[in-house]
Design an enzyme around this catalytic site. Structure first.
Site, short mmCIF file in Angstrom:
data_model
loop_
_atom_site.label_atom_id
_atom_site.label_comp_id
_atom_site.label_asym_id
_atom_site.label_seq_id
_atom_site.Cartn_x
_atom_site.Cartn_y
_atom_site.Cartn_z
N SER A 185 0.81 -1.22 0.00
CA SER A 185 0.00 0.00 0.00
C SER A 185 0.84 1.27 0.00
CB SER A 185 -0.97 0.03 1.18
OG SER A 185 -0.29 0.26 2.39
N LYS A 206 0.68 4.33 6.80
CA LYS A 206 0.08 5.26 5.84
C LYS A 206 0.68 6.65 6.03
CE LYS A 206 -3.11 2.40 4.22
NZ LYS A 206 -2.41 1.15 4.48
#
Length: 151
Positions: free
Chosen positions: A70, A107
């Site tokens: 990701s 993230k």
């Protein structure tokens, strides 16, 4: 550098950083050319201790091994080793290890004009995550270095 596993999850493994030992590795005292070759030294007499150079706050530093893709757009890939500092403040644009609803995730933090917090992946295959009031959310630490796994 030695490690003690603290957590093994679906997206991140976390390790405590031991700094009670020093490991001085040979260090090349010249730039390494990525273009034309440069002459190498016959004898390397300098050393570098990665603990000393990668860790500013020893009692608040941990390592994490990335699982997944990701964050590939930020150059962080499956198998890379993260140096994570829990003493640093979270802010817009920083890459963070976050604890969200019982799971760790890696993230980029975004704070919009309205003050909403978003967890932004760096891969178009994954959607941004808007943090809602009802969610259990904590910025666990800020990524300070990425140690790359060879491709």
């Amino acid at each position: 550098m030695s490690f003690r596993k603290l957590h093994a999850g679906a997206t991140l493994w976390l390790y405590a950083a031991y700094q009670d030992t020093a490991l001085e590795l040979p260090f090349l005292p010249f730039d390494i050319s990525a273009g034309f070759p440069s002459p190498a030294l016959d004898f390397i007499d300098l050393g570098i201790d990665l603990n000393e150079h990668l860790i500013d706050h020893p009692s608040a530093t941990f390592y994490g091994r990335v699982q997944g893709d990701s964050m590939s757009g930020a150059g962080i890939h499956d198998g890379d080793l993260l140096v994570i500092d829990k003493s640093l403040q979270a802010s817009d644009g920083r890459i963070a290890v976050c604890f969200l609803d019982g799971e760790f995730t890696l993230k980029r933090i975004r704070v919009d004009r309205a003050g909403s917090v978003w967890l932004m992946p760096e891969n178009d295959r994954y959607p941004p995550i808007r943090i809602e009031e009802h969610q259990h959310f904590q910025v666990w630490g800020i990524v300070t270095y990425v140690i790359k796994k060879p491709l």
